[in-house]
Design a protein around this motif. Structure first.
Motif, mmCIF file in Angstrom:
data_model
loop_
_atom_site.group_PDB
_atom_site.id
_atom_site.type_symbol
_atom_site.label_atom_id
_atom_site.label_comp_id
_atom_site.label_asym_id
_atom_site.label_seq_id
_atom_site.Cartn_x
_atom_site.Cartn_y
_atom_site.Cartn_z
ATOM 1 N N GLN A 35 14.837 -18.299 6.946
ATOM 2 C CA GLN A 35 15.900 -18.256 5.952
ATOM 3 C C GLN A 35 16.658 -16.918 6.003
ATOM 4 O OE1 GLN A 35 14.782 -19.410 1.943
ATOM 5 N NE2 GLN A 35 13.233 -20.883 2.656
ATOM 6 N N SER A 36 16.354 -16.121 7.009
ATOM 7 C CA SER A 36 16.950 -14.778 7.128
ATOM 8 C C SER A 36 16.794 -14.003 5.815
ATOM 9 C CB SER A 36 18.433 -14.875 7.516
ATOM 10 O OG SER A 36 18.583 -15.509 8.762
ATOM 11 N N TYR A 37 15.614 -14.194 5.202
ATOM 12 C CA TYR A 37 15.374 -13.601 3.876
ATOM 13 C C TYR A 37 14.649 -12.273 3.984
ATOM 14 C CZ TYR A 37 13.164 -12.913 -0.708
ATOM 15 O OH TYR A 37 12.721 -12.387 -1.894
ATOM 16 N N THR A 38 15.220 -11.257 3.353
ATOM 17 C CA THR A 38 14.599 -9.940 3.253
ATOM 18 C C THR A 38 14.161 -9.694 1.818
ATOM 19 O OG1 THR A 38 15.806 -8.950 5.098
ATOM 20 C CG2 THR A 38 15.025 -7.449 3.379
ATOM 21 N N PHE A 39 12.891 -9.334 1.655
ATOM 22 C CA PHE A 39 12.426 -8.994 0.310
ATOM 23 C C PHE A 39 12.880 -7.581 -0.019
ATOM 24 C CE2 PHE A 39 9.472 -7.017 -2.631
ATOM 25 C CZ PHE A 39 9.382 -7.962 -3.636
ATOM 26 N N ALA A 40 13.561 -7.418 -1.133
ATOM 27 C CA ALA A 40 14.036 -6.098 -1.555
ATOM 28 C C ALA A 40 14.081 -6.062 -3.071
ATOM 29 C CB ALA A 40 15.409 -5.804 -0.963
ATOM 30 N N GLU A 41 13.127 -5.341 -3.656
ATOM 31 C CA GLU A 41 13.046 -5.207 -5.102
ATOM 32 C C GLU A 41 12.684 -3.760 -5.442
ATOM 33 O OE1 GLU A 41 13.624 -7.409 -7.436
ATOM 34 O OE2 GLU A 41 13.781 -9.272 -6.281
ATOM 35 N N THR A 42 12.921 -3.409 -6.685
ATOM 36 C CA THR A 42 12.492 -2.097 -7.178
ATOM 37 C C THR A 42 11.281 -2.290 -8.082
ATOM 38 O OG1 THR A 42 14.724 -1.174 -7.085
ATOM 39 C CG2 THR A 42 13.147 -0.073 -8.528
ATOM 40 N N LEU A 43 10.257 -1.508 -7.842
ATOM 41 C CA LEU A 43 9.038 -1.557 -8.657
ATOM 42 C C LEU A 43 8.895 -0.219 -9.369
ATOM 43 C CD1 LEU A 43 6.424 -3.057 -9.476
ATOM 44 C CD2 LEU A 43 5.322 -1.988 -7.487
ATOM 45 N N SER A 44 8.833 -0.265 -10.675
ATOM 46 C CA SER A 44 8.671 0.974 -11.442
ATOM 47 C C SER A 44 7.191 1.273 -11.628
ATOM 48 C CB SER A 44 9.353 0.862 -12.798
ATOM 49 O OG SER A 44 8.648 -0.038 -13.638
ATOM 50 N N ARG A 45 6.902 2.540 -11.898
ATOM 51 C CA ARG A 45 5.522 2.916 -12.176
ATOM 52 C C ARG A 45 5.016 2.181 -13.411
ATOM 53 N NH1 ARG A 45 4.406 9.127 -13.030
ATOM 54 N NH2 ARG A 45 4.849 9.188 -10.774
ATOM 55 N N GLU A 46 5.898 2.005 -14.393
ATOM 56 C CA GLU A 46 5.522 1.305 -15.618
ATOM 57 C C GLU A 46 5.124 -0.138 -15.312
ATOM 58 O OE1 GLU A 46 7.318 0.273 -20.076
ATOM 59 O OE2 GLU A 46 8.564 1.282 -18.563
ATOM 60 N N GLN A 47 5.918 -0.819 -14.456
ATOM 61 C CA GLN A 47 5.570 -2.184 -14.063
ATOM 62 C C GLN A 47 4.220 -2.218 -13.355
ATOM 63 O OE1 GLN A 47 9.564 -2.866 -12.017
ATOM 64 N NE2 GLN A 47 8.956 -4.977 -12.477
ATOM 65 N N LYS A 62 0.832 -1.205 0.000
ATOM 66 C CA LYS A 62 0.000 0.000 0.000
ATOM 67 C C LYS A 62 0.863 1.251 0.000
ATOM 68 C CE LYS A 62 -3.901 2.077 2.466
ATOM 69 N NZ LYS A 62 -4.845 1.921 3.602
ATOM 70 N N SER A 63 1.917 1.236 0.797
ATOM 71 C CA SER A 63 2.826 2.380 0.842
ATOM 72 C C SER A 63 3.530 2.582 -0.500
ATOM 73 C CB SER A 63 3.861 2.166 1.960
ATOM 74 O OG SER A 63 4.763 3.239 2.015
ATOM 75 N N ALA A 64 3.936 1.481 -1.131
ATOM 76 C CA ALA A 64 4.600 1.566 -2.444
ATOM 77 C C ALA A 64 3.651 2.134 -3.489
ATOM 78 C CB ALA A 64 5.094 0.187 -2.861
ATOM 79 N N LYS A 65 2.393 1.720 -3.447
ATOM 80 C CA LYS A 65 1.394 2.241 -4.379
ATOM 81 C C LYS A 65 1.280 3.761 -4.255
ATOM 82 C CE LYS A 65 -2.946 2.142 -3.338
ATOM 83 N NZ LYS A 65 -4.330 1.711 -3.031
ATOM 84 N N HIS A 66 1.235 4.239 -3.025
ATOM 85 C CA HIS A 66 1.139 5.685 -2.801
ATOM 86 C C HIS A 66 2.394 6.409 -3.301
ATOM 87 C CE1 HIS A 66 -1.921 4.908 0.673
ATOM 88 N NE2 HIS A 66 -2.470 4.819 -0.516
ATOM 89 N N ARG A 67 3.572 5.821 -3.064
ATOM 90 C CA ARG A 67 4.809 6.461 -3.499
ATOM 91 C C ARG A 67 4.876 6.563 -5.022
ATOM 92 N NH1 ARG A 67 6.956 2.981 0.577
ATOM 93 N NH2 ARG A 67 7.929 1.596 -0.981
ATOM 94 N N LEU A 68 4.337 5.557 -5.704
ATOM 95 C CA LEU A 68 4.406 5.545 -7.160
ATOM 96 C C LEU A 68 3.506 6.594 -7.810
ATOM 97 C CD1 LEU A 68 4.608 1.711 -7.863
ATOM 98 C CD2 LEU A 68 6.389 3.436 -8.288
ATOM 99 N N SER A 69 2.648 7.227 -7.028
ATOM 100 C CA SER A 69 1.872 8.345 -7.561
ATOM 101 C C SER A 69 2.746 9.571 -7.758
ATOM 102 C CB SER A 69 0.699 8.675 -6.625
ATOM 103 O OG SER A 69 -0.261 7.637 -6.648
ATOM 104 N N ASP A 70 3.902 9.609 -7.065
ATOM 105 C CA ASP A 70 4.803 10.762 -7.154
ATOM 106 C C ASP A 70 6.154 10.422 -7.770
ATOM 107 O OD1 ASP A 70 2.998 12.549 -5.764
ATOM 108 O OD2 ASP A 70 3.513 11.464 -3.935
ATOM 109 N N LEU A 71 6.515 9.126 -7.748
ATOM 110 C CA LEU A 71 7.851 8.722 -8.187
ATOM 111 C C LEU A 71 7.776 7.781 -9.387
ATOM 112 C CD1 LEU A 71 9.312 7.913 -4.651
ATOM 113 C CD2 LEU A 71 9.713 9.998 -5.985
ATOM 114 N N PRO A 72 8.785 7.811 -10.259
ATOM 115 C CA PRO A 72 8.798 6.876 -11.400
ATOM 116 C C PRO A 72 9.103 5.441 -10.983
ATOM 117 C CG PRO A 72 10.784 8.213 -11.398
ATOM 118 C CD PRO A 72 9.903 8.789 -10.335
ATOM 119 N N SER A 73 9.733 5.273 -9.828
ATOM 120 C CA SER A 73 10.004 3.936 -9.298
ATOM 121 C C SER A 73 10.221 4.045 -7.805
ATOM 122 C CB SER A 73 11.236 3.309 -9.970
ATOM 123 O OG SER A 73 12.402 4.048 -9.647
ATOM 124 N N THR A 74 10.119 2.905 -7.120
ATOM 125 C CA THR A 74 10.306 2.919 -5.678
ATOM 126 C C THR A 74 10.892 1.584 -5.220
ATOM 127 O OG1 THR A 74 9.217 3.309 -3.531
ATOM 128 C CG2 THR A 74 7.983 2.052 -5.162
#
Length: 525
Positions: free
Chosen positions: A280-292, A257-269
């Motif tokens: 698994q000590s796994y952290t999710f970390a990806e970049t999502l572009s507005r285009e995606q 939800k926070s990423a969706k809001h950020r993408l209203s102002d940014l080309p990617s987040t």
């Protein structure tokens, strides 16, 4: 903060306007001649999360506090209850079951507490807004929620009409003698309304011409697409289906939800959830572009044009006849939605009013007109009349189920309300029969199965007569709130027949009291 408490005369019985939203709600009132949305004491925001969280000690948190605790206690948290309004199925939470209108009443109770703290005055009545496309069961449940919360619900006001009121006042158009054909594109957190409105500023008339919509389409669906994308990525990286973990899923949804809001102002987040798979000590970390993001949600955006196409297929106007397009709802901030609307109508949408506050502001204007104690209405609403005339329409056709399962539509979609239709073709079918049941549905389908059942209109204490004889008249009325009322008449005697609509959603005053007593108390801030 809004106006000081002395901006209105002190006393009891104040009426406010409430935008009861799927994901966020707002409340507004008139002070010093201008409607204002109140800000909440703990966050200073003008919108309040429509979230309810049940505590382990038997109380409830509502609003921002509940939203903050949702990640830690997803099994004790209810969100988007507006989507369940009109359902007879209870909601299971924290080991208890509650009707959707009971959960919604807790949101209203919290909203009223916030309003009273800001206004410095008791509030006991309200104008509550509903999507224009809400059917009778959803409207009835909304009114019931207000009553459970202890409110006198003065009116259920369609959200597009409220937005038009706010726009007309903000632009000082009321009383100007102008006229506009406006279109309200209202994409909220969980519902979508498309409404064509004719506004006559000489007589302050807001006339809804046509409405369409989707009660299951809103900004939360865009959020879920990001959630799905994250779940797939996590599964590809770890082999773990995180959807089976409610606590981690709540963290994912919050970040989506926070990423969706950020993408209203940014080309990617950057989208990140630390240790989402802790084993698994796994952290999710990806970049999502507005285009995606726009690719992930392209079908959702396209789905909003279907009600538009349906509406204009019934209207005497085309999209390029529209003078002004009003955007309403927090989800219209997404750039691709604004672009879609601009392309559809061949013009940029109006940005004069805050899309997240417009509905509450309009409801406050209507509340001020209704409130007998209001002294500002005539000064605030110039023109040939002191009041604003709001003309709404039937959102979905009303019909009666026939013996073969088909529907006889008796009040058609887009008829102005209030409206009524009288039919004199009813009678008994068995010897000695003293009651008649008429099953009532709402929708555009040709069969009962394709429509929403409102309830059963029951005519009682009918004197015995030969079966098959058309000797009973039934009048179906849709009120200014868009709700159904039914009365019956015995054509043999000319006397009114006792009539009631039997539905699990229609509660007696005693049942309203019982539903309220079943609820836990709001936790003091």
């Amino acid at each position: 903060m809004c106006g000081e408490p002395d901006a209105v005369s002190m006393g009891s019985g104040y009426t406010v306007g409430i935008d009861l939203g799927t994901t966020r709600s707002a409340v507004a009132y008139v002070a010093g001649g201008d409607p204002e949305v109140i800000t909440t004491g703990n966050s200073g925001e003008s919108v309040i999360p429509s979230v309810v969280q049940f505590t382990e000690d038997g109380e409830v948190n509502v609003g921002q506090t509940a939203a903050n605790l949702a990640v830690q206690h997803p099994e004790r948290t209810v969100t988007e209850i507006k989507r369940e309004m009109g359902s007879e199925e209870p909601i299971s939470v924290a080991g208890e079951e509650y009707l959707p209108e009971q959960i919604s009443s807790l949101i209203l109770e919290h909203v009223i507490d916030e309003a009273e703290g800001s206004i410095g005055r008791d509030v006991d009545s309200a104008v509550i807004t509903v999507p224009a496309y809400f059917d009778d069961p959803k409207r009835t449940a909304t009114e019931t929620a207000g009553e459970i919360a202890g409110l006198d619900v003065e009116r259920l006001l369609p959200e597009p009409s409220a937005a038009c009121l706010a726009y007309g006042l903000h632009e000082s158009k009321l009383g100007s003698g102008e006229a506009e054909l406006a279109f309200v594109y209202d994409l909220g957190g969980g519902t979508f309304d498309a409404t064509l409105v004719e506004i006559d500023y000489e007589i302050n008339s807001v006339e809804t011409l046509h409405t369409a919509g989707d009660n299951e389409l809103g900004g939360s669906d865009w959020t879920e697409r990001i959630v799905d994308w994250m779940i797939e990525q996590i599964h590809a990286d770890t082999g773990v289906d995180i959807a089976d973990n409610p606590e981690q899923l709540a963290r994912i949804r919050q970040e989506a939800k926070s990423a969706k809001h950020r993408l209203s102002d940014l080309p990617s987040t950057d989208v990140s959830v630390p240790f989402v798979v802790p084993e698994q000590s796994y952290t999710f970390a990806e970049t999502l572009s507005r285009e995606q993001f726009e690719e992930l949600t392209a079908d959702l955006a396209a789905a909003t044009t279907e009600p538009l196409d349906d509406l204009f297929s019934r209207a005497d106007y085309a999209p390029d006849d529209v003078d002004k397009v009003l955007l309403v709802g927090g989800s219209v901030r997404m750039p691709h939605i604004q672009e879609l609307v601009g392309d559809y109508f061949g013009q940029e949408a109006s940005n004069e009013i805050n899309p997240e506050e417009a509905v509450a502001l309009g409801a406050a204007i209507q509340a001020e007109i209704i409130d007998d104690s209001g002294a500002d209405a005539s000064a605030m609403l110039p023109g040939e009349t002191d009041d604003i005339v709001l003309i709404d329409v039937v959102p979905q056709s009303l019909g009666v189920r026939l013996s073969d399962g088909s529907i006889d539509h008796i009040i058609e979609q887009d008829e102005q309300i209030p409206t009524s239709t009288r039919k004199e073709s009813y009678g008994t079918v068995e010897e000695g029969q003293t009651s008649v049941q008429i099953r009532v549905y709402q929708g555009e389908g040709d069969t009962a199965a394709e429509n929403t059942k409102i309830g059963t209109a029951v005519l009682r204490d009918i004197p015995p007569r030969p079966p098959g004889e058309p000797s009973l008249a039934v009048e179906f009325r849709i009120t200014t709130d868009g709700q159904l009322e039914v009365t019956g008449e015995d054509l043999k005697t000319g006397k009114q027949v006792e009539t009631a609509i039997e539905s699990a959603l229609r509660h007696s005053p005693e049942e309203i009291d019982d539903l309220g007593e079943e609820l836990p108390a709001l936790r003091e801030p």
